[in-house]
Design a protein around this motif. Structure first.
Motif, mmCIF file in Angstrom:
data_model
loop_
_atom_site.group_PDB
_atom_site.id
_atom_site.type_symbol
_atom_site.label_atom_id
_atom_site.label_comp_id
_atom_site.label_asym_id
_atom_site.label_seq_id
_atom_site.Cartn_x
_atom_site.Cartn_y
_atom_site.Cartn_z
ATOM 1 N N LEU A 96 -7.635 -3.662 7.093
ATOM 2 C CA LEU A 96 -6.493 -2.754 6.999
ATOM 3 C C LEU A 96 -5.219 -3.477 7.408
ATOM 4 O O LEU A 96 -5.177 -4.162 8.429
ATOM 5 N N PHE A 97 -4.203 -3.315 6.593
ATOM 6 C CA PHE A 97 -2.882 -3.881 6.857
ATOM 7 C C PHE A 97 -1.882 -2.745 6.939
ATOM 8 O O PHE A 97 -2.087 -1.680 6.364
ATOM 9 N N PHE A 98 -0.785 -2.989 7.625
ATOM 10 C CA PHE A 98 0.302 -2.034 7.691
ATOM 11 C C PHE A 98 1.511 -2.620 6.988
ATOM 12 O O PHE A 98 1.851 -3.782 7.194
ATOM 13 N N ALA A 99 2.140 -1.807 6.154
ATOM 14 C CA ALA A 99 3.374 -2.216 5.480
ATOM 15 C C ALA A 99 4.510 -1.425 6.097
ATOM 16 O O ALA A 99 4.468 -0.188 6.140
ATOM 17 N N TYR A 133 4.264 -7.143 6.515
ATOM 18 C CA TYR A 133 2.855 -6.774 6.560
ATOM 19 C C TYR A 133 2.247 -7.232 7.882
ATOM 20 O O TYR A 133 2.414 -8.381 8.287
ATOM 21 N N THR A 134 1.556 -6.317 8.542
ATOM 22 C CA THR A 134 0.906 -6.609 9.811
ATOM 23 C C THR A 134 -0.563 -6.281 9.672
ATOM 24 O O THR A 134 -0.884 -5.148 9.327
ATOM 25 N N PRO A 135 -1.466 -7.217 9.929
ATOM 26 C CA PRO A 135 -1.255 -8.654 10.084
ATOM 27 C C PRO A 135 -0.753 -9.295 8.790
ATOM 28 O O PRO A 135 -0.644 -8.614 7.777
ATOM 29 N N ASP A 136 -0.523 -10.577 8.820
ATOM 30 C CA ASP A 136 0.053 -11.290 7.675
ATOM 31 C C ASP A 136 -0.923 -11.281 6.498
ATOM 32 O O ASP A 136 -1.999 -11.879 6.550
#
Length: 121
Positions: free
Chosen positions: A90-93, A104-107
């Motif tokens: 899962l990434f966060f934008a 984006y977190t993480p890269d």
């Protein structure tokens, strides 16, 4: 009457999908597809399925789109839950308001590079 917050979220999700798709277009030997989900009902707003043509390995990852601040503990809780419960990276934008660019977190590019070289599974 259309909800203004829904419209803003919809546009942001479309922007993220377009941005990630353009990043993936430049990765050699990679096929992908995306699925968008509206209303933030699940862990991810956007899900990308990946196929590495070199190794034949498939995986998928999700992106949670947030226009505001996300604390590091929240990121850790959500990413751990997605991995344990759904087997999903899962990434966060988010939007860097000063530069008007997506973060984006993480890269996400670093993760894709590691996945393509089979450094992670």
């Amino acid at each position: 009457m259309v909800n203004k917050r829904y419209q803003a979220g919809y546009r942001f999700e479309k922007r993220v999908t377009k941005d990630v798709s353009s990043l993936l277009d430049y990765v050699n030997d990679l096929l992908y597809y995306s699925i968008e989900s509206r209303g933030s009902k699940g862990k991810a707003d956007i899900v990308f399925g990946l196929y590495n043509k070199r190794s034949g390995v498939r995986t998928w990852f999700g992106i949670q789109c947030k226009k505001g601040f996300i604390s590091k503990p929240e990121v850790m809780r959500c990413t751990t839950a997605a991995r344990q419960e759904n087997g999903m990276f899962l990434f966060f934008a988010t939007l860097d308001k000063t530069k008007k660019e997506l973060v984006y977190t993480p890269d996400i590019l670093e993760w894709i590079d590691l996945w393509m070289t089979n450094s992670i599974s």
